[in-house]
Design a protein around this motif. Structure first.
Motif, mmCIF file in Angstrom:
data_model
loop_
_atom_site.group_PDB
_atom_site.id
_atom_site.type_symbol
_atom_site.label_atom_id
_atom_site.label_comp_id
_atom_site.label_asym_id
_atom_site.label_seq_id
_atom_site.Cartn_x
_atom_site.Cartn_y
_atom_site.Cartn_z
ATOM 1 N N ASP A 293 0.842 -1.195 0.000
ATOM 2 C CA ASP A 293 0.000 0.000 0.000
ATOM 3 C C ASP A 293 0.877 1.244 0.000
ATOM 4 N N ARG B 89 -2.849 4.040 13.940
ATOM 5 C CA ARG B 89 -2.206 3.086 13.043
ATOM 6 C C ARG B 89 -1.031 2.442 13.774
ATOM 7 N N TRP C 139 -4.616 8.216 1.665
ATOM 8 C CA TRP C 139 -4.541 6.884 1.074
ATOM 9 C C TRP C 139 -5.087 6.823 -0.349
ATOM 10 N N GLU D 242 -6.940 10.489 8.909
ATOM 11 C CA GLU D 242 -7.058 9.803 7.625
ATOM 12 C C GLU D 242 -7.876 10.722 6.734
ATOM 13 N N ARG E 112 -4.063 11.607 -3.188
ATOM 14 C CA ARG E 112 -2.604 11.618 -2.997
ATOM 15 C C ARG E 112 -1.937 12.462 -4.074
ATOM 16 N N VAL F 106 0.975 5.393 0.978
ATOM 17 C CA VAL F 106 0.332 6.454 1.750
ATOM 18 C C VAL F 106 1.163 7.721 1.593
#
Length: 125
Positions: free
Chosen positions: A41, A96, A70, A112, A75, A43
């Motif tokens: 993933d 997290r 995310w 987030e 992004r 971020v």
């Protein structure tokens, strides 16, 4: 032990009591940093500095808020932010967990981000 049956309406009313919504408006502290996690993933991390209300006789105080982006499109947009841009982000607080270089488990609380915008571009020079 007592068993309580709740109607669908009561469950819905209880669900409305829980809210995790955050809105932060402030200044970008540095260049946003993209990280690829061991899971694959990606971020984008950005810090937003928010001035606290001033108090006579005290020095200026700020809060630094870590934000994680995310969603790919978001992004891409946030990656263009520059230090000292004035921005507004919306999202939810998340805790997290991750592993440190020494193998221990660490955690951090961050926003987030689900929506973000520049309210004023930083002046250059």
């Amino acid at each position: 032990m007592e068993v309580v049956a709740m109607s669908a309406q009561k469950v819905e009313e209880n669900a409305l009591a829980f809210v995790n919504e955050v809105r932060v408006a402030g200044r970008v502290s540095g260049v946003p940093e993209e990280r690829e996690l061991p899971s694959g993933d990606v971020v984008l991390l950005v810090r937003v500095v928010v001035d606290r209300p001033s108090v006579a006789g005290e020095r200026r105080r700020v809060d630094t808020v870590d934000c994680a982006v995310w969603a790919k499109g978001l992004r891409r947009r946030v990656s263009g932010w520059r230090p000292d841009d004035m921005v507004e982000v919306e999202g939810a607080l998340r805790r997290r967990f991750y592993r440190s270089a020494g193998g221990g488990t660490l955690s951090r609380v961050e926003v987030e981000v689900t929506a973000a915008r520049i309210t004023r571009r930083a002046t250059t020079g």
